[in-house]
Design a protein around this motif. Sequence first.
Motif: not given
Length: 267
Positions: A44-49, A82-85, A87-91
């Motif tokens: 999920g993090l990689v997809q977001g980046l 968007d970026f905060r979301q 990071v939040s989803d990753f956590a």
Amino acid sequence: EPLLVAGKWSEAETQLTAAVAADAKDDNARFALGTVQALQAFEGLVQGLYRYGLDPEWRTSLPMIRLPIPENPKPTPLTNADFRQLVSDFAAQLAKAEKTLAPIKSPEVKLPLAIGTYRIDIDGDGIAGDSESFWGIFGATIGAPIGEEEAKGFVIAFDAGDVHWLRGYSHLLQAFCDFFLAHDTQNLHDRTAQFFFPAAKVKYPVPLAEGDDLWDSIADGIAVAQPGTLPFGIIESAGVDFRTVDDEQIAEAVVMCKVVDLPAKGE
């Protein structure tokens, strides 16, 4: 395992969740489920980046994301929210994995994985291709292609010690996320996001350096950040424009190394 080779992590999670529900004492199934959930956090993090267009120049420079994330030709403009979301989803996904792993008690737990053959969907197009296999990612990262047969033959047997390691690492990454989310990051975003995500929506847009210009900008930043080491008398007598900076500007120069040109004197 065929689901992991195909990069179908959600389906694998569904199957393993059912297995754990059927036998809560099956620590091997629980270990497998927690591992899948942790790798889903990573995917999920990689997809977001990728979605927000992380500048490929940073993919070998930033901790924890030294990955061959391809350039996105049509990135979604990144906002602070968007970026905060992201990071939040990753956590949250890491917390989910850690909660799954916590009840494991058996010292005999074991999870053999041919991890090199597994795939993740880096660009979020619903298809995990050959270049998105873990060995493909690893090979691209180190610059040494690894064959499919080599990947199939590389099997790791994770055990009880790895359960504790994965839980601890999840806690560590969550701590980084929590630290970031505990602060008001709007100003940070407006001043720095564009250097990492060129298409980001920011309040203070700047022209960005490209290619070799990046190193010229870094050199300029170092020169301006070290006024005490420059012979200003000689420089001034030669008619060269220069300026001094305060501590806050020095700190900003470290991050703003990708600005094409520093402001001229008096600006």
